[in-house]
Design an enzyme around this catalytic site. Sequence first.
Site, PDB file in Angstrom:
ATOM      1  N   ASP A  11       0.859  -1.181   0.000  1.00 37.61           N
ATOM      2  CA  ASP A  11       0.000   0.000   0.000  1.00 37.61           C
ATOM      3  C   ASP A  11       0.899   1.236   0.000  1.00 37.61           C
ATOM      4  O   ASP A  11       1.660   1.453   0.937  1.00 37.61           O
ATOM      5  CB  ASP A  11      -0.905  -0.011   1.238  1.00 37.61           C
ATOM      6  CG  ASP A  11      -2.005   1.036   1.173  1.00 37.61           C
ATOM      7  OD1 ASP A  11      -2.111   1.728   0.143  1.00 37.61           O
ATOM      8  OD2 ASP A  11      -2.757   1.161   2.150  1.00 37.61           O
ATOM      9  N   GLU A 110      -2.408   0.088  -4.687  1.00 38.28           N
ATOM     10  CA  GLU A 110      -2.405  -1.121  -3.856  1.00 38.28           C
ATOM     11  C   GLU A 110      -2.276  -2.366  -4.721  1.00 38.28           C
ATOM     12  O   GLU A 110      -2.825  -2.436  -5.817  1.00 38.28           O
ATOM     13  CB  GLU A 110      -3.708  -1.250  -3.060  1.00 38.28           C
ATOM     14  CG  GLU A 110      -3.925  -0.252  -1.969  1.00 38.28           C
ATOM     15  CD  GLU A 110      -5.226  -0.533  -1.239  1.00 38.28           C
ATOM     16  OE1 GLU A 110      -5.299  -1.541  -0.513  1.00 38.28           O
ATOM     17  OE2 GLU A 110      -6.175   0.240  -1.427  1.00 38.28           O
TER      18      GLU A 110
END
Length: 374
Positions: A11, A110
């Site tokens: 992330d 992500e």
Amino acid sequence: MPPSRIIFHIDMDSFFSSVEVRERPSLKGLPVVVGSDPKKGEGRGVVSTCSYEARKYGIHSAMPISKAYMLCPDAVFLRVNMSLYKQASENIMFLLQRYTSVFQQVSVDEAYLDVTGIVKTYTEAQDLALRIKKEMYDEENLTCSIGVAPNKIVAKIASDFQKPDGLTVVKPENVQDFLFPMEVSAIPGVGRRTREILEKMGIRTIGDLARTDVQLLVSRLGKSALKLRQMALGNYHSKVAGKSKVKSISKEDTFEEDVGDMEILRETMDRLAQQVHSRLVRHGYVFRTVNLKIRFEDFTTYTRAFSLRATSNDLSVICKVGTRMLQEFSCKKKVRLIGIGVSSLMKIDSQQTTLEDFIRGDQNENGNLIRPNR
């Protein structure tokens, strides 16, 4: 229970604002808010993302931009520049895919990686995650947080555990110890309404949820309770989607001051082409299309594409094609940004295009297209 796997969730940290700060280093350390125009507190849009410095003032994603302005009127407010973030995202995802073919991009910033076949232990997994983080910073000047765990849900929760620039490793035997003290809202998909229902049942932590009778949960939440409880127990296993194909490689640069000197533009383009070519060769790809992007001082943006008759991995081809396309803009205004890239990628084979092939080649239907992006 399925065989134990080792899953990464990567992330990026405060992605939009981090990319903006990377492009404009003078913004480093300042509260940066990316979203709609605040109009001195009268704006009607929302915050897309903000730097961690801005979060100290209570600003967060999806907050009304007017409220963000009230909390910190001295923040740097920037409009969303999606083309910039998309290019950064492509570079990031390309970097990640060099580690495993079992890759799943889930958003612009992500991705999941299944590295079960790459590493054998969680110690090796931690070392690999550290290498990814270092390479991300060295190549893209961006930080990311990584969660390492036996499944996607736990890995995602872990990646958020020590942000920014965090690394959290959760071994199979430690999953419940890691999850149970957390609030139920840490589980992906548990929104405000579900949280309110659970709180009325006296369920505030993931451990509370895991210990609650499943039939009681079903009576309040329906069939989704079965999945939710498995997540709480750390037993919900879904596959990383699988292989993902690299579509393009590109690099772009925003000038500190607008440039009107064609020689500077060519030198910058050649430097970016070398970076693109380095990645191309390192990972064994050939290309068929060269792409040029140019943004002028008034923010008008054009793209240009030229397709070869055959594939190539020759740096001189990229530079030659890029120069030819760039020359068409020699009479235009000063330039704010320039980018060069290659697409129509394939894994390398014996068929290569040399510079001579390029000179003899002809353009496809996109060869003479200059398309403004408004």
